[in-house]
Design a protein around this motif. Structure first.
Motif, PDB file in Angstrom:
ATOM      1  N   ASN A  60     -11.043  -7.166  46.054  1.00 38.77           N
ATOM      2  CA  ASN A  60     -12.406  -7.259  45.534  1.00 38.77           C
ATOM      3  C   ASN A  60     -13.299  -8.122  46.414  1.00 38.77           C
ATOM      4  OD1 ASN A  60     -12.078  -5.618  43.233  1.00 38.77           O
ATOM      5  ND2 ASN A  60     -11.074  -7.298  42.157  1.00 38.77           N
ATOM      6  N   TYR A  61     -12.742  -8.582  47.513  1.00 43.52           N
ATOM      7  CA  TYR A  61     -13.469  -9.491  48.394  1.00 43.52           C
ATOM      8  C   TYR A  61     -13.482  -8.990  49.833  1.00 43.52           C
ATOM      9  CZ  TYR A  61     -13.646 -12.806  44.571  1.00 43.52           C
ATOM     10  OH  TYR A  61     -13.905 -13.416  43.367  1.00 43.52           O
ATOM     11  N   SER A  62     -14.335  -9.647  50.623  1.00 45.11           N
ATOM     12  CA  SER A  62     -14.530  -9.282  52.021  1.00 45.11           C
ATOM     13  C   SER A  62     -13.287  -9.609  52.851  1.00 45.11           C
ATOM     14  CB  SER A  62     -15.749 -10.028  52.568  1.00 45.11           C
ATOM     15  OG  SER A  62     -15.586 -11.427  52.362  1.00 45.11           O
ATOM     16  N   PRO A  63     -13.213  -9.092  54.070  1.00 42.08           N
ATOM     17  CA  PRO A  63     -12.038  -9.334  54.906  1.00 42.08           C
ATOM     18  C   PRO A  63     -11.735 -10.812  55.124  1.00 42.08           C
ATOM     19  CG  PRO A  63     -13.333  -7.576  55.838  1.00 42.08           C
ATOM     20  CD  PRO A  63     -14.143  -8.136  54.709  1.00 42.08           C
ATOM     21  N   ASP A  64     -12.746 -11.650  55.067  1.00 39.04           N
ATOM     22  CA  ASP A  64     -12.501 -13.082  55.247  1.00 39.04           C
ATOM     23  C   ASP A  64     -12.078 -13.751  53.946  1.00 39.04           C
ATOM     24  OD1 ASP A  64     -14.851 -13.199  53.796  1.00 39.04           O
ATOM     25  OD2 ASP A  64     -16.047 -14.083  55.401  1.00 39.04           O
ATOM     26  N   GLY A  65     -11.991 -12.986  52.856  1.00 39.01           N
ATOM     27  CA  GLY A  65     -11.526 -13.512  51.586  1.00 39.01           C
ATOM     28  C   GLY A  65     -12.521 -14.368  50.841  1.00 39.01           C
ATOM     29  N   ILE A  66     -13.790 -14.296  51.186  1.00 43.62           N
ATOM     30  CA  ILE A  66     -14.780 -15.203  50.596  1.00 43.62           C
ATOM     31  C   ILE A  66     -15.799 -14.487  49.727  1.00 43.62           C
ATOM     32  CG2 ILE A  66     -16.684 -16.800  51.131  1.00 43.62           C
ATOM     33  CD1 ILE A  66     -15.131 -17.709  53.551  1.00 43.62           C
ATOM     34  N   HIS A  67     -16.352 -13.391  50.197  1.00 42.05           N
ATOM     35  CA  HIS A  67     -17.515 -12.780  49.554  1.00 42.05           C
ATOM     36  C   HIS A  67     -17.102 -11.660  48.590  1.00 42.05           C
ATOM     37  CE1 HIS A  67     -20.000 -14.992  52.408  1.00 42.05           C
ATOM     38  NE2 HIS A  67     -19.137 -14.623  53.331  1.00 42.05           N
ATOM     39  N   ARG A  68     -17.568 -11.780  47.368  1.00 42.97           N
ATOM     40  CA  ARG A  68     -17.286 -10.748  46.366  1.00 42.97           C
ATOM     41  C   ARG A  68     -18.004  -9.459  46.756  1.00 42.97           C
ATOM     42  NH1 ARG A  68     -13.889 -10.519  41.749  1.00 42.97           N
ATOM     43  NH2 ARG A  68     -14.528  -8.706  40.555  1.00 42.97           N
ATOM     44  N   LEU A  69     -17.313  -8.338  46.623  1.00 42.55           N
ATOM     45  CA  LEU A  69     -17.866  -7.058  47.055  1.00 42.55           C
ATOM     46  C   LEU A  69     -18.538  -6.297  45.923  1.00 42.55           C
ATOM     47  CD1 LEU A  69     -14.910  -5.769  49.248  1.00 42.55           C
ATOM     48  CD2 LEU A  69     -17.010  -6.838  50.027  1.00 42.55           C
ATOM     49  N   THR A  70     -19.563  -5.541  46.272  1.00 43.52           N
ATOM     50  CA  THR A  70     -20.204  -4.603  45.361  1.00 43.52           C
ATOM     51  C   THR A  70     -20.111  -3.221  45.987  1.00 43.52           C
ATOM     52  OG1 THR A  70     -21.773  -6.272  44.588  1.00 43.52           O
ATOM     53  CG2 THR A  70     -22.333  -3.966  44.179  1.00 43.52           C
ATOM     54  N   PRO A  71     -19.344  -2.301  45.397  1.00 41.89           N
ATOM     55  CA  PRO A  71     -19.174  -0.987  46.018  1.00 41.89           C
ATOM     56  C   PRO A  71     -20.424  -0.136  45.901  1.00 41.89           C
ATOM     57  CG  PRO A  71     -18.120  -1.021  43.876  1.00 41.89           C
ATOM     58  CD  PRO A  71     -18.573  -2.439  44.147  1.00 41.89           C
ATOM     59  N   LEU A  72     -20.588   0.764  46.840  1.00 42.24           N
ATOM     60  CA  LEU A  72     -21.632   1.775  46.750  1.00 42.24           C
ATOM     61  C   LEU A  72     -21.213   2.826  45.729  1.00 42.24           C
ATOM     62  CD1 LEU A  72     -22.388   2.205  50.562  1.00 42.24           C
ATOM     63  CD2 LEU A  72     -23.614   0.790  48.908  1.00 42.24           C
ATOM     64  N   ALA A  73     -22.151   3.636  45.279  1.00 45.07           N
ATOM     65  CA  ALA A  73     -21.859   4.656  44.264  1.00 45.07           C
ATOM     66  C   ALA A  73     -21.065   5.801  44.887  1.00 45.07           C
ATOM     67  CB  ALA A  73     -23.158   5.186  43.664  1.00 45.07           C
ATOM     68  N   ARG A  74     -19.984   6.183  44.224  1.00 47.95           N
ATOM     69  CA  ARG A  74     -19.119   7.251  44.725  1.00 47.95           C
ATOM     70  C   ARG A  74     -19.847   8.597  44.752  1.00 47.95           C
ATOM     71  NH1 ARG A  74     -12.895   7.463  43.064  1.00 47.95           N
ATOM     72  NH2 ARG A  74     -13.507   5.465  42.162  1.00 47.95           N
ATOM     73  N   ILE A  75     -20.749   8.823  43.800  1.00 48.49           N
ATOM     74  CA  ILE A  75     -21.452  10.106  43.736  1.00 48.49           C
ATOM     75  C   ILE A  75     -22.328  10.324  44.962  1.00 48.49           C
ATOM     76  CG2 ILE A  75     -23.439   9.200  42.451  1.00 48.49           C
ATOM     77  CD1 ILE A  75     -21.766  12.628  41.897  1.00 48.49           C
ATOM     78  N   ASP A  76     -22.810   9.236  45.570  1.00 49.40           N
ATOM     79  CA  ASP A  76     -23.650   9.334  46.764  1.00 49.40           C
ATOM     80  C   ASP A  76     -22.858   9.161  48.052  1.00 49.40           C
ATOM     81  OD1 ASP A  76     -26.085   9.647  45.332  1.00 49.40           O
ATOM     82  OD2 ASP A  76     -26.100   7.486  44.918  1.00 49.40           O
ATOM     83  N   ASN A  77     -21.629   8.699  47.921  1.00 48.93           N
ATOM     84  CA  ASN A  77     -20.806   8.408  49.094  1.00 48.93           C
ATOM     85  C   ASN A  77     -19.401   8.949  48.855  1.00 48.93           C
ATOM     86  OD1 ASN A  77     -22.692   6.313  50.638  1.00 48.93           O
ATOM     87  ND2 ASN A  77     -22.723   5.808  48.459  1.00 48.93           N
ATOM     88  N   PRO A  78     -19.227  10.252  48.970  1.00 49.02           N
ATOM     89  CA  PRO A  78     -17.941  10.883  48.626  1.00 49.02           C
ATOM     90  C   PRO A  78     -16.785  10.312  49.440  1.00 49.02           C
ATOM     91  CG  PRO A  78     -19.661  12.536  48.921  1.00 49.02           C
ATOM     92  CD  PRO A  78     -20.227  11.232  49.413  1.00 49.02           C
ATOM     93  N   VAL A  79     -15.640  10.236  48.790  1.00 54.72           N
ATOM     94  CA  VAL A  79     -14.433   9.712  49.431  1.00 54.72           C
ATOM     95  C   VAL A  79     -13.406  10.831  49.553  1.00 54.72           C
ATOM     96  CG1 VAL A  79     -14.833   7.408  48.498  1.00 54.72           C
ATOM     97  CG2 VAL A  79     -13.397   9.021  47.228  1.00 54.72           C
ATOM     98  N   ARG A  80     -12.381  10.581  50.343  1.00 53.65           N
ATOM     99  CA  ARG A  80     -11.277  11.537  50.468  1.00 53.65           C
ATOM    100  C   ARG A  80     -10.044  10.924  49.813  1.00 53.65           C
ATOM    101  NH1 ARG A  80     -10.450  16.290  52.864  1.00 53.65           N
ATOM    102  NH2 ARG A  80      -8.336  16.896  53.496  1.00 53.65           N
ATOM    103  N   TYR A  81      -9.369  11.722  49.006  1.00 50.97           N
ATOM    104  CA  TYR A  81      -8.186  11.262  48.284  1.00 50.97           C
ATOM    105  C   TYR A  81      -6.924  11.686  49.036  1.00 50.97           C
ATOM    106  CZ  TYR A  81     -11.635  10.539  44.665  1.00 50.97           C
ATOM    107  OH  TYR A  81     -12.746  10.115  43.975  1.00 50.97           O
ATOM    108  N   TYR A  82      -5.899  10.835  48.916  1.00 48.33           N
ATOM    109  CA  TYR A  82      -4.654  11.081  49.631  1.00 48.33           C
ATOM    110  C   TYR A  82      -3.450  10.942  48.707  1.00 48.33           C
ATOM    111  CZ  TYR A  82      -7.150  10.913  54.071  1.00 48.33           C
ATOM    112  OH  TYR A  82      -8.006  11.180  55.111  1.00 48.33           O
ATOM    113  N   ILE A  83      -2.449  11.747  48.989  1.00 49.29           N
ATOM    114  CA  ILE A  83      -1.150  11.662  48.319  1.00 49.29           C
ATOM    115  C   ILE A  83      -0.255  10.768  49.182  1.00 49.29           C
ATOM    116  CG2 ILE A  83       0.898  12.962  47.635  1.00 49.29           C
ATOM    117  CD1 ILE A  83      -1.005  15.388  47.211  1.00 49.29           C
ATOM    118  N   ILE A  84       0.375   9.788  48.563  1.00 46.35           N
ATOM    119  CA  ILE A  84       1.221   8.858  49.312  1.00 46.35           C
ATOM    120  C   ILE A  84       2.639   8.844  48.730  1.00 46.35           C
ATOM    121  CG2 ILE A  84      -0.807   7.419  49.784  1.00 46.35           C
ATOM    122  CD1 ILE A  84       0.541   5.331  47.829  1.00 46.35           C
TER     123      ILE A  84
END
Length: 387
Positions: free
Chosen positions: A222-246
């Motif tokens: 839930n935080y940035s790569p440096d472990g400090i800043h709380r993240l706010t995700p962009l909306a999935r409907i406007d920024n489609p993602v790709r799903y993977y089977i693992i």
């Protein structure tokens, strides 16, 4: 504690006046600091640290915490350890992140303790011949190599992914896209005679970079790569993602012409009817049931307004495996259902049955505001599909 990347909603440096940083370091006694933030690696972390230079020779650099001779960066200072990236401990001993020196990309290392079909199936499904198939939703395998210390151990190098529902789904169109991709992925592996046998929530993930353009911390996500800043995700409907089977540790790969009935334990879904007795079963039909059950529990039962999933789920979860569709048939049925869903519903907010009236008003207001912003952006782009 913070996680791995800067807020996705802005590329600018965050205003520290509005961050959750304390005015000064926490007033921790030395004993408290050592208990909450150990200054020595645990046994699982020592395993990875012992392989630091081996991995570096393969152009894979672990985080500072795992460099041999590491000293906690907060020692001898007045720093709050919770705002030091190297205070973040390993959570799952089998996996760790590394930065690829060739291009700076953060990747996931998975350690396997014995020779199994998992690595072979994963590599096969991402082989040169198959990886460019648009239906392929199998996790990419960038590299595979053996451990220099323990000959029975080996590693897979993969992209860093997030659980498919982290962050939560927010709009109807996000669900329809998810269903399409998962059914497409299942159809693909079945067409190459691979049955996953454990297509549960734990084994479907997503490339969330469109939602978090600057990334996230591998452990504290839930935080940035440096472990400090709380993240706010962009909306999935406007920024489609790709799903993977693992994870193919339960998977089987059959030979052409081989009967589909096998013996085994199946996966983690306790609801598959045929796995409740010790009889041969069709692993492909187990996959169909498991995906149907996942759609039922994670979407149909969780959100209102997804009635269009009911027929598909009922068919996929038929008690008699012979009455279930194949993956290909389920995808074809879904495509027919999707074709009659009104495009105007794509941005409709997903509502939960247990929302209070107050929550509903607030969430609906936010959703309407986002819809308005989307329309304005599209208007200024002269996008005729926005309305």
């Amino acid at each position: 504690m913070p996680s791995l990347y800067l807020t996705a909603s802005t590329s600018e440096a965050p205003d520290l006046n509005h961050c959750s940083l304390p005015a000064g370091p926490l007033d921790l006694k030395p004993s408290q600091s050592t208990t909450l933030f150990p200054t020595e690696l645990n046994d699982d972390e020592k395993f990875w640290s012992a392989r630091y230079f081996f991995l570096l020779d393969r152009c894979l650099e672990l985080r500072p915490r795992y460099r041999p001779g590491w000293t906690a960066s907060w020692l001898g200072t007045n720093k709050n350890p919770s705002y030091c990236e190297d205070s973040i401990q390993l959570m799952l001993h089998m996996v760790l992140d590394a930065r690829r020196k060739t291009d700076g990309k953060v990747v996931c290392l998975k350690m396997l303790k014995r020779k199994t079909e998992e690595a072979e199936i994963a590599q096969y499904l991402y082989s040169k011949r198959l990886k460019n198939d648009p239906r392929n939703h199998c996790v990419p395998i960038y590299d595979h190599f053996w451990d220099p210390i323990s000959p029975e151990m080996h590693y897979l190098v993969m992209p860093v992914l997030r659980p498919f529902d982290d962050p939560e789904f927010g709009a109807v169109g996000e669900v329809t896209d998810f269903v399409s991709q998962v059914l497409e992925g299942m159809t693909f592996i079945h067409s190459h005679l691979v049955a996953h046998e454990d297509l549960t929530t734990q084994n479907i993930m997503m490339d969330a970079r469109p939602l978090y353009p600057q990334g996230w911390h591998f452990v504290d996500s839930n935080y940035s790569p440096d472990g400090i800043h709380r993240l706010t995700p962009l909306a999935r409907i406007d920024n489609p993602v790709r799903y993977y089977i693992i994870d193919y540790d339960c998977s089987v790969r059959l030979k052409p012409g081989q009967p589909h009935l096998i013996h085994g334990d199946g996966g983690r879904d306790p609801d598959v009817p045929e796995l409740m007795e010790l009889h041969p079963f069709d692993p492909f039909k187990v996959d169909v049931f498991t995906v149907g059950n996942m759609l039922f529990k994670e979407f149909y039962r969780k959100y209102l307004g997804l009635d269009f999933l009911s027929v598909l789920i009922n068919n996929m979860m038929a008690e008699n495996p012979e009455h279930r569709p194949t993956a290909e048939m389920a995808l074809a049925q879904w495509n027919k259902i999707k074709a009659i869903i009104k495009p105007s519903t794509a941005r409709n907010r997903l509502r939960k049955p247990d929302e209070s009236m107050g929550e509903r008003v607030v969430l609906d207001t936010v959703a309407i505001a986002r819809q308005g912003l989307h329309g304005l952006r599209a208007l200024f782009r002269d996008d005729p599909t926005a309305w």
